[in-house]
Design a protein around this motif. Structure first.
Motif: not given
Length: 272
Positions: A78, A82, A88, A138, A141
């Protein structure tokens, strides 16, 4: 994804089955052996390659790499592949699609419907709990990227649009709760809407960022060299041997340019 062929008469694959428990159809842990023609093998991914941004496994798609990787490898990919909020967000959507596929396959199993060999091997290989942890991590994030102002102008507008849709949904629920006289729900929904409105105001006031493409300077330098070579190719005069020899560098320059552009784009880039 490597596919290992297996003789039907000699090799078998384990399949999840269903049994009747207390007159209800429930998935159980019992497994039965069934003939198989092929088995999908999902390789273990190298976290060091992922962290360096290198190609981990050419045969797997970015979505598959994220789904079947260990958590540390997942985080490294990630970070390396990304870099933007939009990328993402698309990665998160891909993970959610895999989660939905798990639910769909389990629904089929509960209904006593057999899975195809491809569906069965995918279902056996995927880690549902691990996938849930990846989705949660994620999502957090992405929230942090919003809080930290790591959005381009376009991304900010997209985030605001989703927030406005959510605010409208909250308003509708609030109106329904008020009409039904549900005081506790009214209090909770009012607080949620106020919190969302505050966050929307913060996002509107964000100072947007501009992403500098990876390898930008190197890509520009190679393009400059290619432009010079193209000029030589189009020349209508007889070129000295030294100039002609320069043209031999073109294939490698084109290959280098392609590799840098692919690496610069990363995964889940905006469709052109």
């Amino acid at each position: 994804m490597r596919i290992v062929l297996a003789p039907r008469a000699r090799e078998t694959t384990q399949r999840r089955c269903l049994c009747a428990c207390d007159s209800a159809r429930l998935a159980c842990g019992r497994r039965v052996l069934a003939p198989a023609q092929f088995v999908h093998v999902f390789p273990k991914l190298d976290a060091s390659k992922a962290a360096s941004g290198g190609e981990v496994e050419d045969s797997l798609s970015p979505a598959q790499l994220l789904v079947f990787s260990e958590m540390d490898t997942f985080k490294a990919m990630i970070a390396a592949k990304t870099p933007t909020f939009s990328q993402r967000k698309r990665a998160l959507d891909a993970l959610k699609a895999s989660k939905a596929r798990i639910a769909s396959l389990e629904e089929a199993l509960t209904a006593m419907k057999p899975l195809s060999d491809d569906e069965q091997s995918w279902y056996d290989a995927v880690d549902a709990e691990g996938l849930g942890l990846k989705i949660s991590w994620l999502a957090q994030t992405l929230e942090k990227m919003v809080d930290d102002g790591q959005l381009t102008a376009k991304e900010r507008e997209e985030v605001l649009s989703r927030m406005e849709e959510k605010a409208e949904e909250l308003s509708l629920k609030l109106s329904a709760a008020e009409a039904a006289g549900k005081a506790k729900a009214v209090t909770q929904l009012t607080a949620a809407r106020e919190e969302l409105q505050k966050k929307m105001a913060d996002v509107r006031n964000l100072k947007c960022i501009t992403h500098r493409p990876k390898h930008a300077a190197e890509i520009q330098a190679v393009k400059k060299k290619l432009a010079a070579l193209e000029k030589l190719e189009k020349s209508k005069v007889v070129l000295p041997l030294e100039e002609v020899q320069k043209l031999s560098a073109k294939p490698k320059l084109l290959a280098d340019l392609h590799a840098m552009e692919v690496d610069s784009a990363g995964w889940f880039s905006e469709p052109s």
